[in-house]
Motif scaffolding. Structure first.
Motif, PDB file in Angstrom:
ATOM      1  N   GLY A  41       0.799  -1.223   0.000  1.00  0.00           N
ATOM      2  CA  GLY A  41       0.000   0.000   0.000  1.00  0.00           C
ATOM      3  C   GLY A  41       0.826   1.264   0.000  1.00  0.00           C
ATOM      4  N   ILE A  42       2.098   1.163  -0.358  1.00  0.00           N
ATOM      5  CA  ILE A  42       2.999   2.314  -0.383  1.00  0.00           C
ATOM      6  C   ILE A  42       3.143   2.789  -1.833  1.00  0.00           C
ATOM      7  CG2 ILE A  42       5.327   3.139   0.116  1.00  0.00           C
ATOM      8  CD1 ILE A  42       5.509   0.740   2.121  1.00  0.00           C
ATOM      9  N   PRO A  43       2.722   4.024  -2.123  1.00  0.00           N
ATOM     10  CA  PRO A  43       2.863   4.519  -3.496  1.00  0.00           C
ATOM     11  C   PRO A  43       4.335   4.612  -3.899  1.00  0.00           C
ATOM     12  CG  PRO A  43       1.473   5.987  -2.183  1.00  0.00           C
ATOM     13  CD  PRO A  43       2.092   4.993  -1.243  1.00  0.00           C
ATOM     14  N   LEU A  44       4.596   4.358  -5.167  1.00  0.00           N
ATOM     15  CA  LEU A  44       5.951   4.526  -5.679  1.00  0.00           C
ATOM     16  C   LEU A  44       6.254   6.008  -5.828  1.00  0.00           C
ATOM     17  CD1 LEU A  44       5.983   1.843  -8.530  1.00  0.00           C
ATOM     18  CD2 LEU A  44       6.707   1.582  -6.151  1.00  0.00           C
ATOM     19  N   ASP A  45       7.524   6.358  -5.654  1.00  0.00           N
ATOM     20  CA  ASP A  45       7.923   7.736  -5.919  1.00  0.00           C
ATOM     21  C   ASP A  45       8.651   7.775  -7.264  1.00  0.00           C
ATOM     22  OD1 ASP A  45      10.592   6.909  -5.454  1.00  0.00           O
ATOM     23  OD2 ASP A  45      10.571   7.640  -3.388  1.00  0.00           O
ATOM     24  N   ASP A  46       9.023   8.972  -7.681  1.00  0.00           N
ATOM     25  CA  ASP A  46       9.645   9.120  -9.000  1.00  0.00           C
ATOM     26  C   ASP A  46      10.954   8.353  -9.112  1.00  0.00           C
ATOM     27  OD1 ASP A  46       7.490  10.640  -9.700  1.00  0.00           O
ATOM     28  OD2 ASP A  46       8.558  12.559  -9.723  1.00  0.00           O
ATOM     29  N   ALA A  47      11.719   8.270  -8.035  1.00  0.00           N
ATOM     30  CA  ALA A  47      12.980   7.518  -8.067  1.00  0.00           C
ATOM     31  C   ALA A  47      12.709   6.029  -8.276  1.00  0.00           C
ATOM     32  CB  ALA A  47      13.762   7.738  -6.777  1.00  0.00           C
ATOM     33  N   ASP A  48      11.622   5.516  -7.681  1.00  0.00           N
ATOM     34  CA  ASP A  48      11.243   4.115  -7.883  1.00  0.00           C
ATOM     35  C   ASP A  48      10.855   3.867  -9.335  1.00  0.00           C
ATOM     36  OD1 ASP A  48      11.411   3.443  -5.108  1.00  0.00           O
ATOM     37  OD2 ASP A  48       9.374   4.199  -4.789  1.00  0.00           O
ATOM     38  N   ARG A  49      10.200   4.831  -9.929  1.00  0.00           N
ATOM     39  CA  ARG A  49       9.654   4.651 -11.275  1.00  0.00           C
ATOM     40  C   ARG A  49      10.677   4.822 -12.386  1.00  0.00           C
ATOM     41  NH1 ARG A  49       5.370   7.453  -8.784  1.00  0.00           N
ATOM     42  NH2 ARG A  49       3.498   6.174  -8.661  1.00  0.00           N
ATOM     43  N   LEU A  50      11.723   5.601 -12.183  1.00  0.00           N
ATOM     44  CA  LEU A  50      12.633   5.934 -13.274  1.00  0.00           C
ATOM     45  C   LEU A  50      13.251   4.714 -13.953  1.00  0.00           C
ATOM     46  CD1 LEU A  50      13.791   8.139 -15.015  1.00  0.00           C
ATOM     47  CD2 LEU A  50      15.632   8.407 -13.342  1.00  0.00           C
ATOM     48  N   PRO A  51      13.836   3.744 -13.244  1.00  0.00           N
ATOM     49  CA  PRO A  51      14.391   2.577 -13.953  1.00  0.00           C
ATOM     50  C   PRO A  51      13.317   1.792 -14.707  1.00  0.00           C
ATOM     51  CG  PRO A  51      15.149   2.646 -11.671  1.00  0.00           C
ATOM     52  CD  PRO A  51      14.101   3.696 -11.813  1.00  0.00           C
ATOM     53  N   TRP A  52      12.129   1.720 -14.124  1.00  0.00           N
ATOM     54  CA  TRP A  52      11.003   1.044 -14.765  1.00  0.00           C
ATOM     55  C   TRP A  52      10.626   1.755 -16.064  1.00  0.00           C
ATOM     56  CZ3 TRP A  52       5.712   3.065 -14.382  1.00  0.00           C
ATOM     57  CH2 TRP A  52       4.731   2.186 -14.849  1.00  0.00           C
ATOM     58  N   LEU A  53      10.505   3.076 -16.023  1.00  0.00           N
ATOM     59  CA  LEU A  53      10.157   3.840 -17.219  1.00  0.00           C
ATOM     60  C   LEU A  53      11.234   3.726 -18.290  1.00  0.00           C
ATOM     61  CD1 LEU A  53       8.716   6.989 -15.449  1.00  0.00           C
ATOM     62  CD2 LEU A  53       7.413   5.413 -16.924  1.00  0.00           C
ATOM     63  N   ARG A  54      12.480   3.708 -17.887  1.00  0.00           N
ATOM     64  CA  ARG A  54      13.563   3.557 -18.867  1.00  0.00           C
ATOM     65  C   ARG A  54      13.512   2.191 -19.538  1.00  0.00           C
ATOM     66  NH1 ARG A  54      18.210   6.606 -15.359  1.00  0.00           N
ATOM     67  NH2 ARG A  54      17.703   8.707 -16.090  1.00  0.00           N
ATOM     68  N   ALA A  55      13.164   1.149 -18.777  1.00  0.00           N
ATOM     69  CA  ALA A  55      13.036  -0.193 -19.357  1.00  0.00           C
ATOM     70  C   ALA A  55      11.873  -0.233 -20.353  1.00  0.00           C
ATOM     71  CB  ALA A  55      12.846  -1.237 -18.260  1.00  0.00           C
ATOM     72  N   LEU A  56      10.768   0.405 -20.000  1.00  0.00           N
ATOM     73  CA  LEU A  56       9.626   0.462 -20.915  1.00  0.00           C
ATOM     74  C   LEU A  56       9.994   1.235 -22.180  1.00  0.00           C
ATOM     75  CD1 LEU A  56       6.765   1.308 -18.394  1.00  0.00           C
ATOM     76  CD2 LEU A  56       7.314  -0.920 -19.370  1.00  0.00           C
ATOM     77  N   GLY A  57      10.673   2.353 -22.003  1.00  0.00           N
ATOM     78  CA  GLY A  57      11.099   3.152 -23.149  1.00  0.00           C
ATOM     79  C   GLY A  57      12.024   2.369 -24.063  1.00  0.00           C
ATOM     80  N   ALA A  58      12.913   1.579 -23.471  1.00  0.00           N
ATOM     81  CA  ALA A  58      13.818   0.758 -24.282  1.00  0.00           C
ATOM     82  C   ALA A  58      13.032  -0.254 -25.103  1.00  0.00           C
ATOM     83  CB  ALA A  58      14.838   0.057 -23.382  1.00  0.00           C
ATOM     84  N   TRP A  59      12.015  -0.876 -24.490  1.00  0.00           N
ATOM     85  CA  TRP A  59      11.185  -1.837 -25.227  1.00  0.00           C
ATOM     86  C   TRP A  59      10.508  -1.148 -26.406  1.00  0.00           C
ATOM     87  CZ3 TRP A  59       6.164  -2.768 -26.750  1.00  0.00           C
ATOM     88  CH2 TRP A  59       5.851  -4.075 -27.099  1.00  0.00           C
ATOM     89  N   LEU A  60       9.918   0.024 -26.155  1.00  0.00           N
ATOM     90  CA  LEU A  60       9.269   0.772 -27.228  1.00  0.00           C
ATOM     91  C   LEU A  60      10.275   1.198 -28.300  1.00  0.00           C
ATOM     92  CD1 LEU A  60       6.959   3.086 -25.093  1.00  0.00           C
ATOM     93  CD2 LEU A  60       6.194   1.311 -26.688  1.00  0.00           C
ATOM     94  N   GLY A  61      11.423   1.706 -27.865  1.00  0.00           N
ATOM     95  CA  GLY A  61      12.442   2.156 -28.803  1.00  0.00           C
ATOM     96  C   GLY A  61      12.955   1.035 -29.684  1.00  0.00           C
ATOM     97  N   ASP A  62      13.121  -0.148 -29.104  1.00  0.00           N
ATOM     98  CA  ASP A  62      13.570  -1.304 -29.892  1.00  0.00           C
ATOM     99  C   ASP A  62      12.556  -1.642 -30.978  1.00  0.00           C
ATOM    100  OD1 ASP A  62      15.836  -1.496 -28.316  1.00  0.00           O
ATOM    101  OD2 ASP A  62      15.123  -3.238 -27.171  1.00  0.00           O
ATOM    102  N   ARG A  63      11.272  -1.600 -30.654  1.00  0.00           N
ATOM    103  CA  ARG A  63      10.240  -1.906 -31.631  1.00  0.00           C
ATOM    104  C   ARG A  63      10.172  -0.831 -32.718  1.00  0.00           C
ATOM    105  NH1 ARG A  63      10.796  -4.247 -27.875  1.00  0.00           N
ATOM    106  NH2 ARG A  63      11.080  -6.387 -28.413  1.00  0.00           N
ATOM    107  N   ALA A  64      10.379   0.404 -32.335  1.00  0.00           N
ATOM    108  CA  ALA A  64      10.393   1.480 -33.331  1.00  0.00           C
ATOM    109  C   ALA A  64      11.597   1.345 -34.244  1.00  0.00           C
ATOM    110  CB  ALA A  64      10.385   2.836 -32.639  1.00  0.00           C
TER     111      ALA A  64
END
Length: 161
Positions: A41-64
Motif C-alpha cells: 500500500g505504499i505509493p511509488l515515488d519518482d525515483a522508484d519509477r525511473l528505472p522502470w520507465l527507462r526499461a519500458l522506453g527501451a522496449w518501445l524504442g527497440d520496436r520502433a
C-alpha cells in the motif's frame, strides 16, 4: 495509459491482437522492490519509477527501431514519465483511458490477484496529469466495452502503433 483499473491491459491486448503487434505488460517490468511497496500500500515515488520507465522506453524504442511497432501498458500518469518514454521512442502515441473515480474503484474492488490495492487509487488520481495539447495521444472514456475501445483505438491509429 491511465490509473489502475481503467482496463489498460484488457484494451491493450485486444488492440495488439487487432493490429497484429507485439504486446508488453508494464507491470512485468517492475523490479520486485516496487511490487513489494505497492502490495504494502505504499505509493511509488519518482525515483522508484525511473528505472522502470527507462526499461519500458527501451522496449518501445527497440520496436520502433526495427519497424515492428508494439503496444505496451503503462500508467504514464505524469508528463515527466511520458517524456521519459518519448525520449526513447519519439513517435509513441499515448492512449489515455479515462473513467470516473467511482467506476474505476468498483472495477478494482471486483478484481483479484493484482498487487495494486484499491487504497492507492486516490494517489493515482492525484498524480494524474492529463495529456497536454502538444502530446501525441488520444483520450478515450472507459464506459464502452473494451472491444469497442480497441476498435476505436485501432481506427485512430490507422492500423499502426
Amino acid at each position: 495509459m491511465g490509473v489502475s483499473g481503467v482496463g489498460k491491459t484488457t484494451v491493450a491486448v485486444l488492440l495488439a491482437e487487432r493490429l497484429g503487434l507485439p504486446y508488453a505488460e508494464a507491470d512485468d517490468f517492475h523490479p520486485p522492490a516496487n511490487i513489494a511497496r505497492m502490495r504494502a500500500g505504499i505509493p511509488l515515488d519518482d525515483a522508484d519509477r525511473l528505472p522502470w520507465l527507462r526499461a519500458l522506453g527501451a522496449w518501445l524504442g527497440d520496436r520502433a527501431a526495427d519497424g515492428s511497432g508494439g503496444v505496451i501498458t503503462c500508467s504514464a500518469l505524469k508528463r515527466g514519465y511520458r517524456d521519459t518514454l518519448r525520449a526513447a521512442c519519439p513517435g509513441v502515441h499515448f492512449l489515455h483511458l479515462s473513467g470516473s473515480h467511482e467506476l474505476v474503484a468498483a472495477r478494482i474492488a471486483g478484481r483479484s490477484g493484482h498487487f495494486m490495492p484499491p487504497s492507492l487509487l486516490d494517489s493515482q488520481y492525484a498524480a494524474l496529469e492529463p495529456l497536454g495539447p502538444d502530446e501525441r495521444g488520444t483520450v478515450l472514456d472507459v464506459g464502452p466495452p473494451a472491444e469497442q475501445l480497441a476498435a476505436e483505438a485501432a481506427q485512430l491509429l490507422g492500423g499502426r502503433a
